[in-house]
Enzyme design. Sequence first.
Site, PDB file in Angstrom:
ATOM      1  N   ARG A 101      -9.227  29.166  -3.804  1.00 25.10           N
ATOM      2  CA  ARG A 101      -9.312  27.827  -4.420  1.00 25.10           C
ATOM      3  C   ARG A 101      -9.089  26.822  -3.307  1.00 25.10           C
ATOM      4  O   ARG A 101      -8.031  26.792  -2.669  1.00 25.10           O
ATOM      5  CB  ARG A 101      -8.257  27.663  -5.509  1.00 25.10           C
ATOM      6  CG  ARG A 101      -8.108  26.225  -5.940  1.00 25.10           C
ATOM      7  CD  ARG A 101      -7.318  26.041  -7.209  1.00 25.10           C
ATOM      8  NE  ARG A 101      -8.097  26.411  -8.379  1.00 25.10           N
ATOM      9  CZ  ARG A 101      -7.834  25.996  -9.626  1.00 25.10           C
ATOM     10  NH1 ARG A 101      -6.812  25.196  -9.856  1.00 25.10           N
ATOM     11  NH2 ARG A 101      -8.583  26.369 -10.643  1.00 25.10           N
ATOM     12  N   HIS A 128     -16.941  25.456 -10.162  1.00 21.42           N
ATOM     13  CA  HIS A 128     -15.823  26.211 -10.762  1.00 21.42           C
ATOM     14  C   HIS A 128     -16.426  27.356 -11.589  1.00 21.42           C
ATOM     15  O   HIS A 128     -16.383  27.359 -12.822  1.00 21.42           O
ATOM     16  CB  HIS A 128     -14.980  25.275 -11.626  1.00 21.42           C
ATOM     17  CG  HIS A 128     -13.625  25.806 -11.983  1.00 21.42           C
ATOM     18  ND1 HIS A 128     -13.156  27.030 -11.546  1.00 21.42           N
ATOM     19  CD2 HIS A 128     -12.615  25.265 -12.737  1.00 21.42           C
ATOM     20  CE1 HIS A 128     -11.935  27.222 -12.016  1.00 21.42           C
ATOM     21  NE2 HIS A 128     -11.586  26.168 -12.736  1.00 21.42           N
ATOM     22  N   GLN A 131     -14.501  29.321 -14.444  1.00 22.68           N
ATOM     23  CA  GLN A 131     -14.267  28.545 -15.660  1.00 22.68           C
ATOM     24  C   GLN A 131     -15.509  28.540 -16.553  1.00 22.68           C
ATOM     25  O   GLN A 131     -15.420  28.693 -17.775  1.00 22.68           O
ATOM     26  CB  GLN A 131     -13.891  27.103 -15.292  1.00 22.68           C
ATOM     27  CG  GLN A 131     -13.613  26.224 -16.489  1.00 22.68           C
ATOM     28  CD  GLN A 131     -12.346  26.630 -17.230  1.00 22.68           C
ATOM     29  OE1 GLN A 131     -11.285  26.701 -16.632  1.00 22.68           O
ATOM     30  NE2 GLN A 131     -12.445  26.900 -18.522  1.00 22.68           N
ATOM     31  N   ASP A 218     -13.559  17.045 -19.129  1.00 18.04           N
ATOM     32  CA  ASP A 218     -12.673  17.455 -18.036  1.00 18.04           C
ATOM     33  C   ASP A 218     -11.973  16.187 -17.546  1.00 18.04           C
ATOM     34  O   ASP A 218     -12.370  15.069 -17.928  1.00 18.04           O
ATOM     35  CB  ASP A 218     -13.532  18.095 -16.910  1.00 18.04           C
ATOM     36  CG  ASP A 218     -12.719  18.559 -15.706  1.00 18.04           C
ATOM     37  OD1 ASP A 218     -11.501  18.784 -15.843  1.00 18.04           O
ATOM     38  OD2 ASP A 218     -13.319  18.697 -14.606  1.00 18.04           O
ATOM     39  N   CYS A 257     -11.489  22.368 -19.991  1.00 15.54           N
ATOM     40  CA  CYS A 257     -11.051  23.455 -19.099  1.00 15.54           C
ATOM     41  C   CYS A 257      -9.547  23.411 -18.841  1.00 15.54           C
ATOM     42  O   CYS A 257      -8.974  24.412 -18.421  1.00 15.54           O
ATOM     43  CB  CYS A 257     -11.838  23.410 -17.790  1.00 15.54           C
ATOM     44  SG  CYS A 257     -11.592  21.887 -16.862  1.00 15.54           S
ATOM     45  N   ARG A 285     -10.422  33.034 -19.582  1.00 13.28           N
ATOM     46  CA  ARG A 285     -10.430  33.140 -18.125  1.00 13.28           C
ATOM     47  C   ARG A 285     -10.059  34.567 -17.708  1.00 13.28           C
ATOM     48  O   ARG A 285     -10.671  35.142 -16.807  1.00 13.28           O
ATOM     49  CB  ARG A 285      -9.419  32.147 -17.516  1.00 13.28           C
ATOM     50  CG  ARG A 285      -9.724  30.672 -17.762  1.00 13.28           C
ATOM     51  CD  ARG A 285     -10.974  30.239 -17.046  1.00 13.28           C
ATOM     52  NE  ARG A 285     -10.908  30.544 -15.633  1.00 13.28           N
ATOM     53  CZ  ARG A 285     -10.295  29.770 -14.712  1.00 13.28           C
ATOM     54  NH1 ARG A 285      -9.763  28.609 -15.067  1.00 13.28           N
ATOM     55  NH2 ARG A 285     -10.277  30.115 -13.436  1.00 13.28           N
TER      56      ARG A 285
HETATM   57  N1  NVA Z   1     -12.507  19.070 -12.169  1.00  7.74           N
HETATM   58  C1  NVA Z   1     -11.133  19.542 -12.207  1.00  7.74           C
HETATM   59  C2  NVA Z   1     -11.060  20.914 -12.777  1.00  7.74           C
HETATM   60  C3  NVA Z   1      -9.666  21.437 -12.931  1.00  7.74           C
HETATM   61  C4  NVA Z   1      -9.612  22.828 -13.457  1.00  7.74           C
HETATM   62  C5  NVA Z   1     -10.548  19.504 -10.816  1.00  7.74           C
HETATM   63  O1  NVA Z   1     -11.231  19.890  -9.859  1.00  7.74           O
HETATM   64  O2  NVA Z   1      -9.390  19.107 -10.686  1.00  7.74           O
HETATM   65  N1   CP Z   2      -8.908  25.287 -15.652  1.00  6.59           N
HETATM   66  C1   CP Z   2      -8.278  25.654 -14.537  1.00  6.59           C
HETATM   67  O1   CP Z   2      -8.872  26.079 -13.543  1.00  6.59           O
HETATM   68  O2   CP Z   2      -6.924  25.521 -14.615  1.00  6.59           O
HETATM   69  P1   CP Z   2      -5.913  25.646 -13.405  1.00  6.59           P
HETATM   70  O3   CP Z   2      -6.163  24.474 -12.487  1.00  6.59           O
HETATM   71  O4   CP Z   2      -4.550  25.580 -14.054  1.00  6.59           O
HETATM   72  O5   CP Z   2      -6.119  26.940 -12.692  1.00  6.59           O
END
Ligand code: NVA
Ligand code: CP
Length: 301
Positions: A101, A128, A131, A218, A257, A285
Amino acid sequence: MNHLLSIEALTADDIHGLLALAAELKCQRGTPGAQPLVGQTWALIFTKSSTRTRVSFEVGIRELGGFPMFLSKNDIQLGRGEPIMDTARVLGRMVHGAIIRTFAQQDVSDFAAFSNIPTVNALTDDEHPCQILADLLTIKEALGGWDGRKIAFIGDGFSNMTRSWMWAAKHLGFELVVASPAACLPPSEFLAALDAPNVSVTLDPALAAQGAHVINTDVWLSMGQEDQTDKEREFTGFQVNAQLLCQAAPGHIVLHCLPAYRGKEITAEVLELHANTIFQQAENRLHAQKAVLTKLVESRT
Ligand code: NVA
Ligand code: CP
């Protein structure tokens, strides 16, 4: 499938295969099952926060017989500037797979190229994919599938989530309407490269929601953008609330999400009304990622 770097790089067959396996693994959970990761250590390299992704991967790896090793960027030399290609060449000789990540999509691709071990994108600024697989599984469970369904995404039109959704629509052919403020619309070059007549964009959230079977949203500011208060101001009128849902099709579902910011992209009322689906989506997930791990290991043997 050697890696899961993006939804863009998958095929419709890959997605169908992953979702079928995820549904099977979900049914079988708690009974003795296949342990394709026995004897394997998988690294989780995270340079952004996470609840769902981290926990679901750690639990999933253990359930498949493997050992998860969580490495935040501050624990390893990556955080002090060691290049990703060197980190990849070291870890590739020690662990069996990596879940990453981070910010740049290129870092995940470089890790995959230099490590020679299965690599999973656990969220970048571009995509992502894990997700979206869980979201698709949730839609299959709740609505039986997406054929003939309209899916609306209300929010940032060019976030990691929307980009992955647009690629999913391209591969699977469902109608996707993205409603976004002008400043956050996908650029025309992206839409040209996507080349998907079933994907459209609008500045009008009500138009996107009209007759939609799935209303998806989101956060307005993704990780790394938290101080962009100017951007946040653009989203006035883009909240998923009871009034917007009046436009949606009967029996519609709402997806998020998570994490959610109540009072911003979604009201507390809507989130709680649709909590069953939204937390089922979060649980999925685990099942979707166990399918990804299983397929990645299968493709190496
Ligand atoms: N678009 C959001 C998704 C979080 C799971 C982010 O990147 O923070
Ligand atoms: N939706 C998602 O990826 O959640 P986290 O940021 O908690 O992993």
